[in-house]
Design an enzyme around this catalytic site. Sequence first.
Site, PDB file in Angstrom:
ATOM      1  N   ASN A 154       1.081   2.473 -18.310  1.00  0.00           N
ATOM      2  CA  ASN A 154       0.106   1.323 -18.373  1.00  0.00           C
ATOM      3  C   ASN A 154      -0.789   1.850 -18.350  1.00  0.00           C
ATOM      4  OD1 ASN A 154      -1.865  -0.834 -18.041  1.00  0.00           O
ATOM      5  ND2 ASN A 154      -2.005  -0.597 -15.576  1.00  0.00           N
ATOM      6  N   HIS A 204      -1.970  -6.395 -11.211  1.00  0.00           N
ATOM      7  CA  HIS A 204      -2.771  -5.309 -11.061  1.00  0.00           C
ATOM      8  C   HIS A 204      -3.446  -5.299 -10.425  1.00  0.00           C
ATOM      9  CE1 HIS A 204      -4.426  -1.276 -11.903  1.00  0.00           C
ATOM     10  NE2 HIS A 204      -2.897  -0.902 -12.651  1.00  0.00           N
ATOM     11  N   GLU A 251       0.175   0.403  -5.433  1.00  0.00           N
ATOM     12  CA  GLU A 251       0.163   1.119  -5.776  1.00  0.00           C
ATOM     13  C   GLU A 251      -1.406   1.032  -5.012  1.00  0.00           C
ATOM     14  OE1 GLU A 251      -0.501   1.440 -10.948  1.00  0.00           O
ATOM     15  OE2 GLU A 251      -1.510  -0.322 -10.128  1.00  0.00           O
TER      16      GLU A 251
HETATM   17  P1  13P Z   1      -3.997   6.124 -13.226  1.00  0.00           P
HETATM   18  O1  13P Z   1      -2.568   6.464 -13.055  1.00  0.00           O
HETATM   19  O2  13P Z   1      -4.662   6.308 -14.147  1.00  0.00           O
HETATM   20  O3  13P Z   1      -4.570   6.229 -11.607  1.00  0.00           O
HETATM   21  O4  13P Z   1      -3.264   5.121 -12.587  1.00  0.00           O
HETATM   22  C1  13P Z   1      -2.558   3.929 -11.706  1.00  0.00           C
HETATM   23  C2  13P Z   1      -2.721   2.992 -12.566  1.00  0.00           C
HETATM   24  O5  13P Z   1      -3.203   1.665 -11.932  1.00  0.00           O
HETATM   25  C3  13P Z   1      -0.691   2.335 -12.986  1.00  0.00           C
HETATM   26  O6  13P Z   1      -1.175   0.798 -13.518  1.00  0.00           O
END
Ligand code: 13P
Length: 244
Positions: free
Chosen positions: A12, A93, A161
């Site tokens: 991403n 997200h 997440e």
């Molecule tokens: P990081 O890997 O930078 O912590 O971000 C995670 C994320 O939001 C992927 O969608």
Amino acid sequence: MVKNGAPKVIANWKMNGTLDLLSTMVDDLSSENLDHNIIFCLPFPLLGYAFVKYSNIILGAQDCHEQEHGAFTGCTSAQMLNELNIRYVVLGHSERRLHCNETNPLIKQKAITAFQNGFFPILCVGESLDVYNKGDSTSFVANQVKELTSDLDFPYAIAYEPLWSIGSGILPKMHEIVEVINCVHEIAPDIKVYYGGSVNSANAFDIAHCKGLYGVLVGGASLKSDELISIVKAFDQVTQHSSN
Ligand code: 13P
């Protein structure tokens, strides 16, 4: 329609990246023969460019609109993305929930529209630090998953997440990730669960060992070829080992 065999690593890029970075990354991955092992969720302009220029990488979108078309200035429809041969879309997200006020009902409608246009939606969930500190991660995520997926009768994935882990370099303990995966699977038994939040080459191997986890959604580390290559290799290694 994508049903099985989705790549285990999703990059991403958020609102980052350039044409030059994309070109370098595609070269680096091709030379390792890993170009098909990643879903590249690029910013919209880069998606259009990548569709024209690179037939060897798998593309994903970071969002799409809940409506098919219409007077929605600045928005992008699932149908437009479908024309670019994109089959994966990350929806809900936490950054879109925070900055664009996206709610579970809206995200669910986006998933339905995306599916109707040939997409495999990847639906993001995750708790705040406050919720985590109270020990309520699993019940919070369970509620989100229920609200997002009740009555959905098409394939989708969940990306767990934790908000406090994104970009912070801090991760939950591996057993805590597994607890959340288990609670997602109690609601939706056969779906693929991804983990996202500070995934990098140093922790990918441990994360890949989380029971029930399908893959990872990678932010910052996905902007560096060597990091991304190590993460893909860690998942390949663990998958091969566990299928023996
Ligand atoms: P990081 O890997 O930078 O912590 O971000 C995670 C994320 O939001 C992927 O969608």
